[in-house]
Design a protein around this motif. Sequence first.
Motif, PDB file in Angstrom:
ATOM      1  N   ARG A 155      32.031  26.837  41.699  1.00 45.85           N
ATOM      2  CA  ARG A 155      33.372  27.425  41.651  1.00 45.85           C
ATOM      3  C   ARG A 155      33.620  28.075  43.003  1.00 45.85           C
ATOM      4  O   ARG A 155      32.845  28.925  43.443  1.00 45.85           O
ATOM      5  N   LEU A 156      34.696  27.644  43.627  1.00 43.02           N
ATOM      6  CA  LEU A 156      35.023  28.112  44.968  1.00 43.02           C
ATOM      7  C   LEU A 156      36.446  28.637  44.994  1.00 43.02           C
ATOM      8  O   LEU A 156      37.246  28.335  44.103  1.00 43.02           O
TER       9      LEU A 156
ATOM     10  N   HIS B  98      34.302  43.425  42.756  1.00 43.14           N
ATOM     11  CA  HIS B  98      33.849  42.096  42.331  1.00 43.14           C
ATOM     12  C   HIS B  98      32.875  41.450  43.322  1.00 43.14           C
ATOM     13  O   HIS B  98      32.352  40.371  43.045  1.00 43.14           O
ATOM     14  N   ARG B  99      32.660  42.091  44.481  1.00 43.81           N
ATOM     15  CA  ARG B  99      31.763  41.500  45.485  1.00 43.81           C
ATOM     16  C   ARG B  99      30.387  41.283  44.886  1.00 43.81           C
ATOM     17  O   ARG B  99      29.886  42.100  44.116  1.00 43.81           O
TER      18      ARG B  99
ATOM     19  N   ASP C 109      32.020  36.194  34.086  1.00 42.43           N
ATOM     20  CA  ASP C 109      30.819  35.370  33.933  1.00 42.43           C
ATOM     21  C   ASP C 109      30.724  34.201  34.912  1.00 42.43           C
ATOM     22  O   ASP C 109      29.976  33.259  34.684  1.00 42.43           O
ATOM     23  N   HIS C 110      31.511  34.227  35.969  1.00 38.37           N
ATOM     24  CA  HIS C 110      31.442  33.172  36.989  1.00 38.37           C
ATOM     25  C   HIS C 110      31.337  33.819  38.358  1.00 38.37           C
ATOM     26  O   HIS C 110      31.912  34.876  38.607  1.00 38.37           O
TER      27      HIS C 110
END
Length: 186
Positions: free
Chosen positions: A52-53, A139-140, A164-165
């Motif tokens: 996921r990018l 979130h880092r 969770d990602h």
Amino acid sequence: MSKPQQTAKRASPFEILLDYEQRSLAHEAGRPEMVEAPGHWRGVGFRLGQRRLVASFDEVVEILPLPPVTPVPGAQPWMLGVANVRGNLLPVVDLKQFLEGERTVVHEGQRVLVVRQSGGNVAVTIDELFGQRTFNDSHRADRPESLGEGRYGHFVDRAYAQADHTWGVFSMSLLTRTPEFRQATA
């Protein structure tokens, strides 16, 4: 009947539309998504393989369905060809094949990200589009091994964890400046 309703009945449809346009242009309230807040970062979320990018909004010009592509003889296997998008010829690159050597499985609903590069834009295929993603400093996260292995390590410099990602921040501008990417001839 009120005065504006009486006026609207006498106005032509063109005049009504002109009035709407003038009133909307005069209204300059900022939309919440356009407000820049310290510690916030926004981008376009997508998937390549299992990764996921997210790419910066500054680097993605537009998101399109995969247009019809004309192959270019003598090009690298990851260079799918060129596509005519509203009268402009765009090179179309299979990003997964460029990074991993594995061809993207083209499917209905396939999307491409149109990315800025010097000399003109380029379209890159993605496996799945997730749309806008917003992160803040809380979130880092540490960049997981999967986001740094192989060629991804050159283009993913940081990551954010959310729901969770883990999302790797993929630098499209760095990709488009890479000599190998710019030299698509075999």
